[in-house]
Design an enzyme around this catalytic site. Structure first.
Site, PDB file in Angstrom:
ATOM      1  N   ASN A   1      -3.330  81.210  -6.415  1.00 52.13           N
ATOM      2  CA  ASN A   1      -3.840  82.117  -7.289  1.00 52.13           C
ATOM      3  C   ASN A   1      -3.883  83.764  -6.845  1.00 52.13           C
ATOM      4  OD1 ASN A   1      -5.710  83.383  -8.788  1.00 52.13           O
ATOM      5  ND2 ASN A   1      -7.531  82.693  -8.227  1.00 52.13           N
TER       6      ASN A   1
ATOM      7  N   LYS B   1      -4.590  86.550  -7.814  1.00 55.82           N
ATOM      8  CA  LYS B   1      -5.849  87.525  -8.406  1.00 55.82           C
ATOM      9  C   LYS B   1      -5.238  88.586  -8.728  1.00 55.82           C
ATOM     10  CE  LYS B   1      -8.879  84.878  -5.354  1.00 55.82           C
ATOM     11  NZ  LYS B   1     -10.088  84.727  -4.937  1.00 55.82           N
TER      12      LYS B   1
ATOM     13  N   HIS C   1     -12.216  80.270 -13.424  1.00 52.75           N
ATOM     14  CA  HIS C   1     -12.483  80.641 -12.098  1.00 52.75           C
ATOM     15  C   HIS C   1     -13.970  81.243 -11.927  1.00 52.75           C
ATOM     16  CE1 HIS C   1     -11.896  82.752  -8.278  1.00 52.75           C
ATOM     17  NE2 HIS C   1     -10.731  81.610  -8.041  1.00 52.75           N
TER      18      HIS C   1
ATOM     19  N   GLU D   1     -14.634  83.818 -10.558  1.00 46.76           N
ATOM     20  CA  GLU D   1     -14.770  85.207 -10.567  1.00 46.76           C
ATOM     21  C   GLU D   1     -14.966  85.523 -12.069  1.00 46.76           C
ATOM     22  OE1 GLU D   1     -11.091  86.204  -8.348  1.00 46.76           O
ATOM     23  OE2 GLU D   1     -12.509  85.408  -6.641  1.00 46.76           O
TER      24      GLU D   1
ATOM     25  N   GLU E   1     -14.219  74.326  -6.544  1.00 44.93           N
ATOM     26  CA  GLU E   1     -14.414  75.836  -5.544  1.00 44.93           C
ATOM     27  C   GLU E   1     -15.724  75.865  -5.558  1.00 44.93           C
ATOM     28  OE1 GLU E   1     -10.400  77.801  -6.005  1.00 44.93           O
ATOM     29  OE2 GLU E   1     -11.658  78.471  -7.448  1.00 44.93           O
TER      30      GLU E   1
ATOM     31  N   GLY F   1     -12.685  83.128  -0.463  1.00 44.93           N
ATOM     32  CA  GLY F   1     -12.440  84.501   0.131  1.00 44.93           C
ATOM     33  C   GLY F   1     -13.462  84.771   1.253  1.00 44.93           C
TER      34      GLY F   1
ATOM     35  N   SER G   1     -10.916  79.127   0.922  1.00 43.81           N
ATOM     36  CA  SER G   1     -10.414  79.761   2.134  1.00 43.81           C
ATOM     37  C   SER G   1      -9.562  78.323   2.727  1.00 43.81           C
ATOM     38  CB  SER G   1     -11.697  79.687   3.116  1.00 43.81           C
ATOM     39  OG  SER G   1     -12.453  80.824   2.674  1.00 43.81           O
TER      40      SER G   1
HETATM   41  C1  PEP Z   1      -9.232  81.171  -5.193  1.00 40.18           C
HETATM   42  O1  PEP Z   1      -9.387  82.311  -5.556  1.00 40.18           O
HETATM   43  O2  PEP Z   1      -9.389  80.224  -6.061  1.00 40.18           O
HETATM   44  C2  PEP Z   1      -9.796  80.776  -3.837  1.00 40.18           C
HETATM   45  C3  PEP Z   1      -9.947  79.740  -3.305  1.00 40.18           C
HETATM   46  O3  PEP Z   1      -9.547  81.988  -2.775  1.00 40.18           O
HETATM   47  P1  PEP Z   1      -9.571  81.744  -1.053  1.00 40.18           P
HETATM   48  O4  PEP Z   1      -8.360  80.861  -0.799  1.00 40.18           O
HETATM   49  O5  PEP Z   1      -9.159  83.156  -0.877  1.00 40.18           O
HETATM   50  O6  PEP Z   1     -11.043  81.427  -0.877  1.00 40.18           O
END
Ligand code: PEP
Length: 254
Positions: free
Chosen positions: A9, A11, A97, A99, A169, A175, A215
């Site tokens: 992803n 973003k 997601h 966000e 998630e 992040g 992460s």
């Molecule tokens: C994501 O954006 O779905 C995500 C899991 O980000 P990260 O791997 O940076 O935590």
């Protein structure tokens, strides 16, 4: 065996030139994916076309959209429909997601409409769910995630829900560099599978790929992916570096 998926992803990151270079680097690595493995790049809308061109001939590699609009078509300036994505040969779309839920006020109800638009247009939705730190601290994470699933997915038929991927998630791990423990991950993935199985039957629950996101990096991917109910990962930050993402792909179960 369920499909094992490494999904990037991106973003709102990378210039066009950086995107081109990153995709070329991953393709040039010549990773031989197994029949049940899938590599997905959820790139910004603008880059879908070039992503399709660069990875189109690589077996089990697919481009994905990070979002779509919930209406079929019409006067919605700036939005992209599921039908448009389908017409560009895109086969996956992220839905819900955290966000999008937080910054764009996407409710469980709006997300249920997006899921419908995706399925009507042969796009496989990657439905994201997961709790905040406050909910986890109150030990309410299982009920919270169950409600997300119920409100956005449970209007689907048994046949429809098998054309869907779920990504768990936990928001506190996205992040932040803070990964959930394998115990926390396996517990939630098993819970998600049992919620689906209770509603649709074990045969259906057993078929759905459930990805972990939060992460994931090259150094922890194998341990996370080895959990029984984890079928790969949705990867943000680490997917922006070719070598990291290549190692994550290689960590998928065979
Ligand atoms: C994501 O954006 O779905 C995500 C899991 O980000 P990260 O791997 O940076 O935590």
């Amino acid at each position: 065996m369920r499909k094992q998926i490494a999904a990037a992803n991106w973003k709102m990151n990378l210039s066009f030139q950086q995107a081109d270079q990153l995709l070329n680097s991953v393709v040039d690595a010549g990773i031989a994916t197994k029949e049940n493995q899938q590599v997905i790049f959820a790139v910004p809308f603008l880059y879908l076309s070039i992503a399709n061109q660069l990875i189109g001939t690589v077996k089990n590699f697919n481009a994905a959209s990070q979002n779509c609009y919930q209406k079929k078509e019409g006067a919605f300036t700036g939005e992209i429909s599921a039908a448009m994505l389908h017409s560009m040969n895109i086969s996956y779309c992220l839905v819900g997601h955290s966000e999008r839920r937080e910054y764009f006020n996407e409710s469980n109800e709006i997300l249920s409409e997006k899921i419908d638009r995706c399925l009507e247009n042969d796009l496989t939705p990657i439905f994201c769910c997961g709790e905040s730190l406050t909910i986890r601290a109150a030990d309410q994470q299982k009920t919270f995630v169950e409600t997300q699933l119920r409100d956005s997915l449970f209007h689907l038929s048994k046949e429809q829900i098998t054309n869907l991927v779920i990504a768990y998630e936990p928001i506190w791990a996205i992040g932040t560099g803070k990964t959930a423990t394998t115990i926390q991950v396996q517990e939630m993935h098993a819970h998600i599978r049992s919620v689906i199985s209770n509603q649709y039957g074990t045969d259906t629950g057993d078929k759905i790929s459930i990805l972990y996101g939060g992460s994931v990096k090259a150094s922890n991917a194998k341990e996370l992916f080895n959990c029984d109910d984890v079928d790969g990962g949705l990867v943000g930050g680490a997917s922006l570096q070719a070598e990291e993402f290549i190692q994550i792909i290689k960590a998928l179960k065979c």
